[in-house]
Design an enzyme around this catalytic site. Structure first.
Site, PDB file in Angstrom:
ATOM      1  CB  SER A  57      -0.970  -0.026   1.179  1.00 49.97           C
ATOM      2  OG  SER A  57      -0.264  -0.168   2.390  1.00 49.97           O
ATOM      3  NE  ARG A  58       0.683   5.862  -1.682  1.00 48.87           N
ATOM      4  CZ  ARG A  58       0.220   5.247  -2.771  1.00 48.87           C
ATOM      5  NH1 ARG A  58       0.475   3.957  -2.969  1.00 48.87           N
ATOM      6  NH2 ARG A  58      -0.464   5.911  -3.677  1.00 48.87           N
ATOM      7  CD  GLU A  87       7.796   4.005  -2.495  1.00 53.24           C
ATOM      8  OE1 GLU A  87       7.145   4.575  -3.384  1.00 53.24           O
ATOM      9  OE2 GLU A  87       7.312   3.230  -1.662  1.00 53.24           O
ATOM     10  CG  HIS A 135       5.193   2.449  -5.413  1.00 53.31           C
ATOM     11  ND1 HIS A 135       5.040   3.472  -4.518  1.00 53.31           N
ATOM     12  CD2 HIS A 135       3.930   2.127  -5.787  1.00 53.31           C
ATOM     13  CE1 HIS A 135       3.757   3.761  -4.371  1.00 53.31           C
ATOM     14  NE2 HIS A 135       3.062   2.949  -5.136  1.00 53.31           N
TER      15      HIS A 135
END
Ligand code: DGY
Length: 324
Positions: A235-236, A265, A284
């Site tokens: 997700s994050r 990231e 990602h």
């Protein structure tokens, strides 16, 4: 003469460019790297639309630098980088791309889980580096069949991951803000957060990032997991306290982590996560297939075109700006 001016924070997919071209003069940031903030604000001074790709912060500062802005469209389902309330206060519709990436992201999340469990990536490295010999044996992985998967965040993507897990013979439990009324059809059972952490052999995290979910996996949560647990985050990155995850992996408090998202990231060279043997990380890429990125680009372009024309966006996060 095209009627509108739009700013694009990265080069768009051809599918979006083709849709937008008849309506708008485009200023496109071609890189390298992310568009410098100052330049973005300068470009937005006379822009009617913002087509946002990448992690661009949309906040009061940006909105006040863009007095003509009629709509903002972002090619992603997540929008934790956007102050939606600020957009709404100014009557600016904000669109995202839900729905079109569900199966693709579920494939990646389940693929990470399977790859980590069976050490597929490590096996390939082993073969490639010439370690495959008759007298050498590769470390065992673990089965999915018969194991318990705990899904944290049971929206559309969570349900799609559950279907894949059930097909592999797993038992599925989930935790969600609201209990689902279709649990039986989904063949899953609700668990409170603590119960799920303690019971799951595999945990997949799919909650959106918000003030309530930021850092929700820290030392106490990893301590509740089984020492054999596999932890997957698709997700994050900010949902996880990175240092606590590194400690849990280093000290064997959980077995393995497979991450499509990290905080920070991208990960800088030498980051502690990159030094651990029990981690699998992808950059990602949850929605990164040709088909899905094309669908996202088309929907994002449709959102922006509708907003430029004062029409309701096909996928609008703040539809109240249209008076309902
Ligand atoms: C999404 O759509 O939110 C993906 O994570 C890409 O950012």
């Amino acid at each position: 003469m095209r009627p509108y001016r739009i700013v694009l924070t990265r080069p768009p997919m051809p599918a979006a460019r083709e849709k937008l071209e008849p309506y708008a003069e485009m200023k496109v940031w071609e890189g390298p790297g992310a568009i410098p903030r100052g330049l973005l604000l300068e470009w937005l001074q006379d822009a009617d639309g913002l087509f946002s790709l990448g992690d661009v912060r949309v906040d009061e500062e940006l909105l006040s630098a863009a007095p003509r802005l009629k709509a903002i469209s972002q090619s992603s389902v997540g929008y934790d980088n956007v102050d939606v309330e600020a957009c709404t206060r100014r009557g600016i519709p904000f669109g995202n791309t839900p729905g079109v990436l569900v199966e693709t992201t579920a494939d990646l999340a389940f693929g990470l889980l399977l790859t980590a469990a069976r050490r597929i990536h490590e096996g390939w490295e082993w073969v490639r580096s010439g370690q495959w010999r008759e007298d050498a044996s590769f470390p065992f992985g673990v089965d999915l069949y018969g194991k318990t998967l705990g899904i944290v965040g049971m929206g559309d993507i969570g349900s799609a991951v559950a279907r894949r897990a059930l097909a592999s013979g797993m038992r599925v439990i989930y935790h969600n803000r609201a209990r689902r009324s279709d649990e039986e059809a989904l063949r899953t059972a609700y668990a409170d957060f603590g119960e799920l952490l303690a019971a799951a052999d595999f945990i997949v995290v799919l909650v959106p990032l918000s003030a309530a979910t930021q850092g929700m996996f820290g030392p106490a949560e990893f301590a509740r997991m089984k020492p054999t647990a596999y932890f997957v985050n698709a997700s994050r990155g900010k949902i996880v306290q990175t240092e606590a995850l590194c400690d849990a992996l280093r000290e064997g408090r959980i077995a393995y982590a497979a991450l499509d998202v990290t905080d920070p990231e991208p990960l800088p060279a030498g980051h502690p996560l990159l030094t651990l043997p029990n981690v699998l990380i992808t950059p990602h890429i949850g929605s990164a297939t040709r088909e899905t990125r094309t669908r996202m680009a088309e929907l994002a372009a449709d959102n922006l075109i509708a907003g430029l024309h004062g029409r309701r966006l096909p996928a609008c996060v703040n539809p109240q700006v249209f008076g309902s």
